[in-house]
Design an enzyme around this catalytic site. Structure first.
Site, PDB file in Angstrom:
ATOM      1  N   ARG A   1       0.839  -1.325  -0.092  1.00 49.81           N
ATOM      2  CA  ARG A   1       0.037   0.056  -0.096  1.00 49.81           C
ATOM      3  C   ARG A   1       0.902   1.121  -0.175  1.00 49.81           C
ATOM      4  NH1 ARG A   1      -3.982  -2.226   4.560  1.00 49.81           N
ATOM      5  NH2 ARG A   1      -2.173  -1.873   5.620  1.00 49.81           N
ATOM      6  N   ASN A   2       2.157   1.208  -0.211  1.00 49.90           N
ATOM      7  CA  ASN A   2       3.055   2.382  -0.042  1.00 49.90           C
ATOM      8  C   ASN A   2       2.824   3.198  -1.329  1.00 49.90           C
ATOM      9  OD1 ASN A   2       5.401   3.964  -0.236  1.00 49.90           O
ATOM     10  ND2 ASN A   2       5.789   3.361   1.671  1.00 49.90           N
ATOM     11  N   ALA A   3       2.692   4.496  -1.234  1.00 51.31           N
ATOM     12  CA  ALA A   3       2.555   5.190  -2.673  1.00 51.31           C
ATOM     13  C   ALA A   3       3.965   5.469  -3.384  1.00 51.31           C
ATOM     14  CB  ALA A   3       1.779   6.390  -2.507  1.00 51.31           C
ATOM     15  N   PHE A   4       5.097   5.298  -2.863  1.00 51.32           N
ATOM     16  CA  PHE A   4       6.236   5.460  -3.355  1.00 51.32           C
ATOM     17  C   PHE A   4       6.493   5.174  -4.733  1.00 51.32           C
ATOM     18  CE2 PHE A   4      10.616   5.098  -4.578  1.00 51.32           C
ATOM     19  CZ  PHE A   4      11.220   6.294  -4.214  1.00 51.32           C
TER      20      PHE A   4
END
Length: 122
Positions: free
Chosen positions: A38-41
């Site tokens: 779920r990390n947006a990076f």
């Protein structure tokens, strides 16, 4: 638990450095920067630099290098329960040699800090 960061994603062509604090447990388990699903990076970097964020990790790393983006963490190691920066035991913090990275990447012109803990360690 004692945790250790990864080697930097960087080369002598980097113009931008993104500094985090310490990889999450999910990232450490995956052996990848920003490895939590779920990390947006990665979606953000893919959008900014025109690559598919779903590529294999090694290909995403090469895309970042091609975009002249370096990634590292302000901490080399620390003790932390879980993944939250607020859980880092300040007495256990060992900083990374950011100055050395800056010297070995003379084209770096901007540093972006990914969160408050990175800002405090910078």
């Amino acid at each position: 638990m004692q945790v250790e960061s990864f080697a930097p994603i960087a080369d002598e062509h980097a113009r931008v450095l993104v500094l985090g604090s310490m990889p999450s447990l999910a990232s450490l388990e995956a052996g990848e920067y920003y490895g939590h699903a779920r990390n947006a990076f990665w979606p953000l970097m893919g959008e900014l630099f025109g690559f598919d964020a779903g590529l294999p990790y090694a290909a995403r790393v090469e895309c970042l290098k091609g975009a002249r983006v370096a990634v590292w963490d302000v901490l080399q190691s620390c003790r932390r329960a879980g993944s939250l920066d607020s859980a880092i035991e300040s007495s256990s913090e060992v900083p990374n040699e950011i100055e050395g990275l800056l010297q070995s990447s003379p084209k770096l012109g901007a540093v972006f800090l990914n969160g408050r803990k990175a800002e405090q360690g910078w």
